[in-house]
Scaffold this motif. Structure first.
Motif: not given
Length: 177
Positions: A65-82
């Motif tokens: 994960g290179n320091g990328i957290d699964p909740v907040v940072q991937l939550g923001t990613l999910e917002e951008l992708l979906t």
């Protein structure tokens, strides 16, 4: 010392939770140490623990994960992708659901959402490179992330999502502090 995030695929929540005691995380050929149980002598006194037997562990398909957290940072990613709102992502019961934890939350196995997994598995490399730019500019990265490095991570994570979908598995994150 930093936090380690390893993203991996597993056939079920139970299988994913089984990596909590794995030495080295889900992608290692490490061993699994059974939890220590206190031993008592015949008069109730504590005895030294029995010898610990380690089991060989199966290796899971894993991306660091290179320091990328699964909740907040991937939550923001999910917002951008979906296009789902961040609040909707956070309200998803699979968003960072803890399947297993140890040491007061210093080791965790968390779920990732199905919409994120689907979006990653269907995204092209060009789309991932494009979304890495606004993602790198979010406050979760303190406006200091390198979009090229994030794009490389996203391509690896998307590959994991594609392999996971092809084998009917789900995506998870192993966290260790």
């Amino acid at each position: 010392m930093g936090v380690l995030f390893d993203y991996f695929s597993a056939a079920s929540d139970e299988e994913a939770a089984s990596v909590i005691d794995r030495v080295g995380g889900p992608g290692s050929q490490g061993t699994i140490a059974p939890p220590a149980e206190p031993r008592r002598g015949i008069f109730g006194r504590k005895r030294p623990p029995a010898a610990v037997t380690y089991q060989e562990a199966a290796v899971f398909d894993t991306v660091s994960g290179n320091g990328i957290d699964p909740v907040v940072q991937l939550g923001t990613l999910e917002e951008l992708l979906t296009g789902r709102s961040f609040d909707d992502v956070m309200d998803d019961p699979r968003s960072g659901q803890a399947l297993a934890d140890r040491d007061g939350g210093e080791r965790l196995v968390l779920t990732l959402t199905e919409p994120l997994s689907t979006a990653l598995s269907t995204a092209s490399d060009d789309a991932l490179e494009q979304v890495a730019i606004p993602w790198s500019e979010t406050e979760e990265f303190w406006n200091a992330a390198d979009p090229a490095l994030l794009a490389d991570f996203l391509k690896d994570l998307a590959g994991l999502a594609r392999r996971s979908k092809a084998s009917g598995q789900g995506l998870y994150c192993w966290v260790s502090m």
